[in-house]
Write an enzyme that holds these catalytic residues in place. Structure first.
Site, mmCIF file in Angstrom:
data_model
loop_
_atom_site.group_PDB
_atom_site.id
_atom_site.type_symbol
_atom_site.label_atom_id
_atom_site.label_comp_id
_atom_site.label_asym_id
_atom_site.label_seq_id
_atom_site.Cartn_x
_atom_site.Cartn_y
_atom_site.Cartn_z
ATOM 1 N N LYS A 8 -38.025 1.136 29.339
ATOM 2 C CA LYS A 8 -37.609 -0.280 29.323
ATOM 3 C C LYS A 8 -37.775 -0.909 30.709
ATOM 4 O O LYS A 8 -38.357 -1.979 30.850
ATOM 5 C CB LYS A 8 -36.140 -0.407 28.861
ATOM 6 C CG LYS A 8 -35.899 0.120 27.454
ATOM 7 C CD LYS A 8 -34.454 -0.089 27.014
ATOM 8 C CE LYS A 8 -33.463 0.751 27.779
ATOM 9 N NZ LYS A 8 -33.571 2.206 27.522
ATOM 10 N N ARG A 92 -26.884 -3.822 23.000
ATOM 11 C CA ARG A 92 -27.037 -2.405 22.656
ATOM 12 C C ARG A 92 -26.161 -2.025 21.463
ATOM 13 O O ARG A 92 -26.162 -0.870 21.047
ATOM 14 C CB ARG A 92 -26.648 -1.580 23.878
ATOM 15 C CG ARG A 92 -27.328 -0.253 23.954
ATOM 16 C CD ARG A 92 -26.953 0.431 25.243
ATOM 17 N NE ARG A 92 -27.655 -0.113 26.375
ATOM 18 C CZ ARG A 92 -28.241 0.614 27.320
ATOM 19 N NH1 ARG A 92 -28.212 1.917 27.260
ATOM 20 N NH2 ARG A 92 -28.849 0.045 28.330
HETATM 21 P P1 AP5 Z 1 -37.589 3.942 32.644
HETATM 22 O O1 AP5 Z 1 -38.523 2.769 32.669
HETATM 23 O O2 AP5 Z 1 -36.643 4.112 33.769
HETATM 24 O O3 AP5 Z 1 -36.839 4.052 31.208
HETATM 25 P P2 AP5 Z 1 -35.613 3.238 30.632
HETATM 26 O O4 AP5 Z 1 -35.926 3.034 29.171
HETATM 27 O O5 AP5 Z 1 -35.338 2.033 31.463
HETATM 28 O O6 AP5 Z 1 -34.504 4.368 30.745
HETATM 29 P P3 AP5 Z 1 -33.008 4.263 31.184
HETATM 30 O O7 AP5 Z 1 -32.590 5.679 31.471
HETATM 31 O O8 AP5 Z 1 -32.825 3.259 32.266
HETATM 32 O O9 AP5 Z 1 -32.338 3.782 29.862
HETATM 33 P P4 AP5 Z 1 -30.837 3.834 29.502
HETATM 34 O O10 AP5 Z 1 -30.825 2.931 28.340
HETATM 35 O O11 AP5 Z 1 -30.319 5.193 29.302
HETATM 36 O O12 AP5 Z 1 -30.111 3.389 30.851
HETATM 37 P P5 AP5 Z 1 -29.494 2.010 31.345
HETATM 38 O O13 AP5 Z 1 -29.617 1.948 32.817
HETATM 39 O O14 AP5 Z 1 -29.988 0.867 30.560
HETATM 40 O O15 AP5 Z 1 -38.518 5.229 32.515
HETATM 41 C C1 AP5 Z 1 -37.943 6.503 32.641
HETATM 42 C C2 AP5 Z 1 -38.733 7.348 33.649
HETATM 43 O O16 AP5 Z 1 -39.975 7.643 33.090
HETATM 44 C C3 AP5 Z 1 -39.021 6.664 34.988
HETATM 45 O O17 AP5 Z 1 -38.936 7.615 36.028
HETATM 46 C C4 AP5 Z 1 -40.449 6.182 34.843
HETATM 47 O O18 AP5 Z 1 -41.124 6.085 36.104
HETATM 48 C C5 AP5 Z 1 -41.015 7.267 33.970
HETATM 49 N N1 AP5 Z 1 -42.097 6.847 33.131
HETATM 50 C C6 AP5 Z 1 -42.232 5.658 32.512
HETATM 51 N N2 AP5 Z 1 -43.378 5.662 31.825
HETATM 52 C C7 AP5 Z 1 -43.943 6.889 32.014
HETATM 53 C C8 AP5 Z 1 -45.129 7.521 31.565
HETATM 54 N N3 AP5 Z 1 -46.015 6.872 30.808
HETATM 55 N N4 AP5 Z 1 -45.378 8.787 31.925
HETATM 56 C C9 AP5 Z 1 -44.526 9.453 32.731
HETATM 57 N N5 AP5 Z 1 -43.393 8.909 33.197
HETATM 58 C C10 AP5 Z 1 -43.112 7.639 32.846
HETATM 59 O O19 AP5 Z 1 -27.935 2.229 30.978
HETATM 60 C C11 AP5 Z 1 -27.193 3.218 31.665
HETATM 61 C C12 AP5 Z 1 -25.795 3.294 31.107
HETATM 62 O O20 AP5 Z 1 -25.128 2.020 31.291
HETATM 63 C C13 AP5 Z 1 -25.676 3.563 29.608
HETATM 64 O O21 AP5 Z 1 -25.704 4.947 29.330
HETATM 65 C C14 AP5 Z 1 -24.292 2.938 29.307
HETATM 66 O O22 AP5 Z 1 -23.283 3.800 29.759
HETATM 67 C C15 AP5 Z 1 -24.273 1.709 30.185
HETATM 68 N N6 AP5 Z 1 -24.758 0.490 29.527
HETATM 69 C C16 AP5 Z 1 -25.890 -0.211 29.874
HETATM 70 N N7 AP5 Z 1 -26.050 -1.266 29.061
HETATM 71 C C17 AP5 Z 1 -25.019 -1.237 28.175
HETATM 72 C C18 AP5 Z 1 -24.673 -2.053 27.073
HETATM 73 N N8 AP5 Z 1 -25.409 -3.122 26.712
HETATM 74 N N9 AP5 Z 1 -23.551 -1.724 26.373
HETATM 75 C C19 AP5 Z 1 -22.804 -0.660 26.715
HETATM 76 N N10 AP5 Z 1 -23.086 0.155 27.747
HETATM 77 C C20 AP5 Z 1 -24.195 -0.128 28.470
HETATM 78 MG MG MG Z 2 -33.683 1.442 32.681
#
Ligand code: AP5
Ligand code: MG
Length: 230
Positions: A8, A92
């Site tokens: 994302k 989410r």
């Molecule tokens: P990346 O682009 O970082 O993936 P992402 O989908 O953004 O993953 P996240 O871990 O950020 O998602 P998440 O939903 O768990 O976390 P968030 O911060 O939103 O890509 C991942 C990796 O892969 C990177 O290193 C990238 O470089 C690499 N990559 C990308 N493409 C690639 C490829 N083709 N090949 C190889 N590598 C590649 O949320 C964190 C926490 O916050 C949640 O767990 C929750 O506790 C809380 N939270 C956030 N939003 C809410 C909400 N709306 N409601 C309730 N709790 C919430």
């Molecule tokens: Mg992210």
């Protein structure tokens, strides 16, 4: 939308780069709910202290906490007619989506393009283990996919990169489970509204051109529709 590690944040940065100066999206702003929460944790705000333990365990933050936090940021943009916005990681849950819909409805600016990233689970655990971030900006690196120019340093500021505390195998399993329970139902919710666009692929490089193509066509049609209306 997309499960943890589906790309994302990576796709968001690429879309901003691609569409930054076209389709009137120069005023586009991005809100990542995860980045926003991590910023609160780093600044040790009251909200940060409240949610720190939840993020460390991979639990979702309650809707009652997240909804006002996001609306506080998004309302300012919605009020400015020339601005558009991209949300990463929000909504989410169906409750979050319904709350957002009713808030946006008042301004006549509904969510009009929902991107769902469908990436096999087999590839994402390795991504999470390879991921390093620049916490102040939210910039994302991967040791194998897009490594920093200087090992361990942010390309723009030269500041040190860090690991996210929730990027380990145990917590990641919980994040995936929470995604399946709470977030997957949103796919139906947006499909029923006719705004869902799903993209399947094993790598972000495969998926990016598909999103750009679909979003370009969507924005082009919208522009034509607006022109012919006024
Ligand atoms: P990346 O682009 O970082 O993936 P992402 O989908 O953004 O993953 P996240 O871990 O950020 O998602 P998440 O939903 O768990 O976390 P968030 O911060 O939103 O890509 C991942 C990796 O892969 C990177 O290193 C990238 O470089 C690499 N990559 C990308 N493409 C690639 C490829 N083709 N090949 C190889 N590598 C590649 O949320 C964190 C926490 O916050 C949640 O767990 C929750 O506790 C809380 N939270 C956030 N939003 C809410 C909400 N709306 N409601 C309730 N709790 C919430
Ligand atoms: Mg992210």
């Amino acid at each position: 939308m997309g499960c943890p590690g589906s790309g994302k944040g990576t796709q968001t940065a690429r879309l901003l780069k691609h569409f930054g100066s076209s389709f009137g999206l120069q005023a586009t702003q991005v809100f990542s709910s995860g980045d926003c929460l991590r910023e609160h944790i780093n600044r040790k705000t009251a909200l940060g202290k409240q949610v720190e333990g939840l993020l460390e365990k991979g639990e979702l933050v309650p809707d009652s906490v997240i909804n006002p936090m996001i609306w506080d940021k998004v309302e300012r943009l919605v009020k400015a007619p020339e601005k558009s916005f991209l949300l990463d990681g929000f909504p989410r849950t169906v409750d979050q989506a319904k709350t957002l819909d009713s808030q946006l409805h008042e301004y006549g600016k509904p969510i009009n393009f929902v991107i769902d990233l469908d990436v096999p689970h087999s590839v994402i655990l390795q991504r999470i283990e390879d991921r390093w971030i620049h916490a102040p900006s939210g910039r994302i690196y991967s040791l194998s996919f897009n490594p920093p120019k200087v090992a361990g340093k942010d390309d723009v500021t030269g500041e040190p990169l860090t690991k996210r505390p929730d990027d380990n195998a145990d917590v990641f399993a919980n994040r995936l489970q929470k995604y399946a329970e709470a977030t997957k139902p949103l796919i139906e919710y947006y499909r029923n509204q006719g705004v869902l666009f799903q993209f399947k692929g094993a790598t972000s490089d495969e998926i990016t051109p598909l999103i750009i193509q679909a979003l370009s066509a969507f924005l082009q049609n919208k522009k034509v529709a607006v022109k012919s209306k006024y």
